[in-house]
Design a protein around this motif. Structure first.
Motif, PDB file in Angstrom:
ATOM      1  N   LEU A 150     -99.602  -0.756  -4.508  1.00 24.98           N
ATOM      2  CA  LEU A 150     -98.161  -0.636  -4.132  1.00 24.98           C
ATOM      3  C   LEU A 150     -97.421   0.531  -5.125  1.00 24.98           C
ATOM      4  CD1 LEU A 150     -96.722  -4.185  -3.593  1.00 24.98           C
ATOM      5  CD2 LEU A 150     -97.633  -2.625  -1.937  1.00 24.98           C
ATOM      6  N   SER A 151     -98.186   0.910  -6.227  1.00 31.02           N
ATOM      7  CA  SER A 151     -97.577   1.909  -7.148  1.00 31.02           C
ATOM      8  C   SER A 151     -98.126   3.258  -6.861  1.00 31.02           C
ATOM      9  CB  SER A 151     -98.157   1.434  -8.464  1.00 31.02           C
ATOM     10  OG  SER A 151     -99.585   1.479  -8.690  1.00 31.02           O
ATOM     11  N   GLN A 152     -99.034   3.584  -5.716  1.00 27.24           N
ATOM     12  CA  GLN A 152     -99.333   4.729  -5.458  1.00 27.24           C
ATOM     13  C   GLN A 152     -98.395   5.709  -4.849  1.00 27.24           C
ATOM     14  OE1 GLN A 152    -102.467   5.759  -6.635  1.00 27.24           O
ATOM     15  NE2 GLN A 152    -102.410   3.474  -7.228  1.00 27.24           N
ATOM     16  N   PRO A 153     -97.461   5.236  -3.946  1.00 24.38           N
ATOM     17  CA  PRO A 153     -96.603   6.253  -3.546  1.00 24.38           C
ATOM     18  C   PRO A 153     -95.375   6.038  -4.573  1.00 24.38           C
ATOM     19  CG  PRO A 153     -96.342   4.127  -2.123  1.00 24.38           C
ATOM     20  CD  PRO A 153     -97.661   4.068  -3.078  1.00 24.38           C
ATOM     21  N   ASN A 154     -95.481   7.004  -5.623  1.00 27.11           N
ATOM     22  CA  ASN A 154     -94.573   6.881  -6.646  1.00 27.11           C
ATOM     23  C   ASN A 154     -93.729   8.248  -6.796  1.00 27.11           C
ATOM     24  OD1 ASN A 154     -96.300   8.735  -7.484  1.00 27.11           O
ATOM     25  ND2 ASN A 154     -97.041   7.325  -9.164  1.00 27.11           N
ATOM     26  N   GLY A 155     -93.631   9.150  -5.699  1.00 24.89           N
ATOM     27  CA  GLY A 155     -92.717  10.215  -5.847  1.00 24.89           C
ATOM     28  C   GLY A 155     -91.304   9.839  -5.265  1.00 24.89           C
ATOM     29  N   ASP A 156     -90.552  10.931  -5.139  1.00 30.78           N
ATOM     30  CA  ASP A 156     -89.312  10.795  -4.607  1.00 30.78           C
ATOM     31  C   ASP A 156     -89.209  11.489  -3.315  1.00 30.78           C
ATOM     32  OD1 ASP A 156     -87.003   9.426  -4.984  1.00 30.78           O
ATOM     33  OD2 ASP A 156     -85.845  11.583  -5.562  1.00 30.78           O
ATOM     34  N   SER A 157     -90.283  12.171  -2.614  1.00 28.96           N
ATOM     35  CA  SER A 157     -89.982  12.648  -1.272  1.00 28.96           C
ATOM     36  C   SER A 157     -89.729  11.617  -0.402  1.00 28.96           C
ATOM     37  CB  SER A 157     -91.597  13.243  -0.900  1.00 28.96           C
ATOM     38  OG  SER A 157     -92.485  12.372  -0.598  1.00 28.96           O
ATOM     39  N   PRO A 158     -88.959  12.107   0.801  1.00 27.38           N
ATOM     40  CA  PRO A 158     -88.831  10.886   1.974  1.00 27.38           C
ATOM     41  C   PRO A 158     -90.003  10.256   2.407  1.00 27.38           C
ATOM     42  CG  PRO A 158     -87.674  13.243   2.345  1.00 27.38           C
ATOM     43  CD  PRO A 158     -88.655  13.401   1.231  1.00 27.38           C
TER      44      PRO A 158
ATOM     45  N   ARG B  36     -84.674   8.177   4.860  1.00 28.57           N
ATOM     46  CA  ARG B  36     -84.684   7.859   6.380  1.00 28.57           C
ATOM     47  C   ARG B  36     -83.829   9.316   7.055  1.00 28.57           C
ATOM     48  NH1 ARG B  36     -81.388   5.026  10.182  1.00 28.57           N
ATOM     49  NH2 ARG B  36     -82.648   4.414  11.854  1.00 28.57           N
ATOM     50  N   GLN B  37     -82.778   9.519   6.624  1.00 26.74           N
ATOM     51  CA  GLN B  37     -82.017  10.549   7.338  1.00 26.74           C
ATOM     52  C   GLN B  37     -82.774  11.800   7.401  1.00 26.74           C
ATOM     53  OE1 GLN B  37     -79.458  10.154   9.271  1.00 26.74           O
ATOM     54  NE2 GLN B  37     -79.621   8.110   8.925  1.00 26.74           N
ATOM     55  N   THR B  38     -83.317  12.128   6.233  1.00 24.79           N
ATOM     56  CA  THR B  38     -84.254  13.513   6.286  1.00 24.79           C
ATOM     57  C   THR B  38     -85.565  13.406   7.139  1.00 24.79           C
ATOM     58  OG1 THR B  38     -83.623  13.693   3.965  1.00 24.79           O
ATOM     59  CG2 THR B  38     -85.600  14.931   4.740  1.00 24.79           C
ATOM     60  N   LEU B  39     -86.182  12.162   7.417  1.00 25.05           N
ATOM     61  CA  LEU B  39     -87.215  12.148   8.461  1.00 25.05           C
ATOM     62  C   LEU B  39     -86.585  12.271   9.951  1.00 25.05           C
ATOM     63  CD1 LEU B  39     -89.415   9.107   6.578  1.00 25.05           C
ATOM     64  CD2 LEU B  39     -89.846  11.726   6.707  1.00 25.05           C
ATOM     65  N   LEU B  40     -85.336  11.657   9.974  1.00 22.25           N
ATOM     66  CA  LEU B  40     -84.962  11.544  11.281  1.00 22.25           C
ATOM     67  C   LEU B  40     -84.460  13.053  12.073  1.00 22.25           C
ATOM     68  CD1 LEU B  40     -82.679   8.301  11.289  1.00 22.25           C
ATOM     69  CD2 LEU B  40     -85.031   8.779  12.661  1.00 22.25           C
ATOM     70  N   LYS B  41     -84.265  14.100  10.770  1.00 18.51           N
ATOM     71  CA  LYS B  41     -84.084  15.279  11.181  1.00 18.51           C
ATOM     72  C   LYS B  41     -82.834  15.781  12.111  1.00 18.51           C
ATOM     73  CE  LYS B  41     -89.020  16.511  10.944  1.00 18.51           C
ATOM     74  NZ  LYS B  41     -88.736  16.893   9.485  1.00 18.51           N
ATOM     75  N   GLY B  42     -82.023  14.915  11.876  1.00 21.42           N
ATOM     76  CA  GLY B  42     -80.630  14.986  12.740  1.00 21.42           C
ATOM     77  C   GLY B  42     -80.675  13.910  13.796  1.00 21.42           C
ATOM     78  N   GLN B  43     -81.795  13.500  14.359  1.00 19.45           N
ATOM     79  CA  GLN B  43     -81.756  12.515  15.580  1.00 19.45           C
ATOM     80  C   GLN B  43     -81.047  11.016  15.110  1.00 19.45           C
ATOM     81  OE1 GLN B  43     -85.767  12.784  17.601  1.00 19.45           O
ATOM     82  NE2 GLN B  43     -86.332  13.828  15.432  1.00 19.45           N
ATOM     83  N   GLU B  44     -80.881  10.558  16.199  1.00 24.32           N
ATOM     84  CA  GLU B  44     -80.282   9.076  16.116  1.00 24.32           C
ATOM     85  C   GLU B  44     -81.614   8.117  16.520  1.00 24.32           C
ATOM     86  OE1 GLU B  44     -77.483   7.771  15.345  1.00 24.32           O
ATOM     87  OE2 GLU B  44     -76.546   9.917  14.680  1.00 24.32           O
ATOM     88  N   SER B  45     -81.696   7.229  15.688  1.00 23.97           N
ATOM     89  CA  SER B  45     -82.574   6.330  16.157  1.00 23.97           C
ATOM     90  C   SER B  45     -82.262   4.775  15.487  1.00 23.97           C
ATOM     91  CB  SER B  45     -84.199   6.861  15.398  1.00 23.97           C
ATOM     92  OG  SER B  45     -85.182   5.871  15.709  1.00 23.97           O
ATOM     93  N   ASP B  46     -82.889   3.855  16.346  1.00 24.23           N
ATOM     94  CA  ASP B  46     -82.446   2.315  15.917  1.00 24.23           C
ATOM     95  C   ASP B  46     -83.620   1.878  15.042  1.00 24.23           C
ATOM     96  OD1 ASP B  46     -80.116   2.019  17.432  1.00 24.23           O
ATOM     97  OD2 ASP B  46     -81.250   1.561  19.238  1.00 24.23           O
ATOM     98  N   TRP B  47     -84.921   2.449  15.147  1.00 24.69           N
ATOM     99  CA  TRP B  47     -86.102   2.136  14.360  1.00 24.69           C
ATOM    100  C   TRP B  47     -85.926   2.379  12.808  1.00 24.69           C
ATOM    101  CZ3 TRP B  47     -88.308  -0.770  17.471  1.00 24.69           C
ATOM    102  CH2 TRP B  47     -88.447  -0.387  18.757  1.00 24.69           C
ATOM    103  N   LEU B  48     -86.202   1.385  12.159  1.00 23.80           N
ATOM    104  CA  LEU B  48     -86.148   1.408  10.636  1.00 23.80           C
ATOM    105  C   LEU B  48     -86.899   2.564   9.942  1.00 23.80           C
ATOM    106  CD1 LEU B  48     -84.891   0.550   7.989  1.00 23.80           C
ATOM    107  CD2 LEU B  48     -86.675  -1.451   8.124  1.00 23.80           C
ATOM    108  N   PHE B  49     -88.341   2.301  10.500  1.00 24.59           N
ATOM    109  CA  PHE B  49     -89.266   3.384   9.700  1.00 24.59           C
ATOM    110  C   PHE B  49     -89.774   4.231  11.011  1.00 24.59           C
ATOM    111  CE2 PHE B  49     -89.881  -0.464   7.482  1.00 24.59           C
ATOM    112  CZ  PHE B  49     -89.636  -0.059   6.172  1.00 24.59           C
ATOM    113  N   THR B  50     -89.623   5.593  10.657  1.00 23.52           N
ATOM    114  CA  THR B  50     -90.181   6.536  11.637  1.00 23.52           C
ATOM    115  C   THR B  50     -91.357   7.575  10.945  1.00 23.52           C
ATOM    116  OG1 THR B  50     -88.747   8.382  10.747  1.00 23.52           O
ATOM    117  CG2 THR B  50     -87.655   6.847  12.651  1.00 23.52           C
ATOM    118  N   ASN B  51     -91.826   8.204  11.706  1.00 28.36           N
ATOM    119  CA  ASN B  51     -92.927   8.998  11.389  1.00 28.36           C
ATOM    120  C   ASN B  51     -92.136  10.556  10.903  1.00 28.36           C
ATOM    121  OD1 ASN B  51     -92.484  10.954  13.338  1.00 28.36           O
ATOM    122  ND2 ASN B  51     -94.139  10.110  14.781  1.00 28.36           N
TER     123      ASN B  51
END
Length: 295
Positions: free
Chosen positions: A120-128, A194-209
């Motif tokens: 769980l400590s592996q993703p330790n950066g601040d990127s989206p 989350r908003q950065t990953l959504l790239k301005g799109q609307e989505s109900d999903w919590l997690f996106t690619n």
């Protein structure tokens, strides 16, 4: 035969109200069966026999398919041909007497607490992406939900104030608490990633690619394998590994088995009992190591 399979899938969706995952699984299994039978010159459903289906099962075994995979394929075939027979499209059910291969139950892979902490400590950066990955891993271990439940969570299913999520399927819903570490990871992701990953799109999903589309099972499988390798964990990690570890660690630390059963969504206590057996063995081992003068 493909047309018959498509009609069956429509029946599952519109009449049986099965989940999308079930539809996809049945369709994949049946199309592969139809492809094999087609190469044997069997193109019509009413030409399929028990012998030809047995040949297909033997083919899967020779291909080295896992017994669990073969059993699932057989279940798909049985459901399909039962439907065809009931609808009067064939006069007899060629799959009725087929028997599934015996499945040997493997003990679940359960990580140690140190291994989980390292993972769980592996993703330790601040990127989206890393904020998302950390939130997904923390939430999976904090709640023990299935990966299918994780990727189908919507933003409305998360209550950060109280600290719980709501998992829904076609039959029921259950509310599962999570702790402060998962809450911090989720808050950071929802506020800064989350908003950065959504790239301005609307989505109900919590997690996106990273394209703002819904996260897939395969996508998350790659994520957990990547961080497992990065953490140097030798065990064969799958998304279900954190579910197993969640249950075993709770029970080992004294959690009520009925509460764990409810959080996991098990209908049968015997399934949850498997983790209790592990917890008891681990407790005995720790007691021995702490008490024996030559341990």
């Amino acid at each position: 035969m493909v047309a018959d399979i498509n009609h069956f899938i429509i029946y599952l969706r519109e009449i049986k109200k099965t989940s999308k995952n079930t539809e996809v699984s049945y369709q994949r299994d049946l199309i592969q069966m139809a492809s094999f039978l087609g190469k044997q010159g069997i193109m019509e459903v009413d030409k399929v026999t028990k012998t030809s289906l047995n040949s297909y099962i033997l083919f899967l075994e020779k291909e080295g398919r896992a017994t669990t995979t073969i059993s699932r394929c057989l279940a798909s075939m049985k459901a399909f041909f039962h439907y065809e027979c009931r609808e009067g499209l064939i006069s007899r059910d060629p799959a009725e007497l087929l028997k599934a291969p015996r499945v040997e139950k493997k003990a679940p892979t359960i990580l140690t607490v140190d291994e989980v902490n390292c993972l769980l400590s592996q993703p330790n950066g601040d990127s989206p992406k890393e904020l998302r990955d950390r939130a997904m891993l923390e939430l999976l271990y904090a709640t023990g939900i299935r990966v299918s439940e994780l990727i189908h969570l919507e933003s409305r299913d998360v209550n950060l104030t109280v600290g719980y999520i709501t998992c829904r399927d076609e039959h029921k819903e259950r509310m599962i608490p999570f702790g402060k570490v998962a809450k911090l990871a989720l808050s950071a992701y929802m506020e800064r990633g989350r908003q950065t990953l959504l790239k301005g799109q609307e989505s109900d999903w919590l997690f996106t690619n990273c394209s703002g589309k819904p996260m897939s099972r395969q996508g998350f499988w790659k994520i957990i394998k990547y961080y497992g390798d990065k953490a140097g964990i030798q065990s064969d990690i799958t998304p279900h590994t954190l579910r197993h570890s969640f249950a075993a660690h709770l029970l080992r630390n004294g959690a009520d088995i009925h509460a764990v059963q409810a959080m996991l969504g098990h209908s049968d206590m015997a399934t949850t009992q498997m983790y209790m057996n592990y917890a008891q063995k681990e407790t005995v081992r720790r007691n021995y190591a702490g008490a024996h003068p030559r341990s």
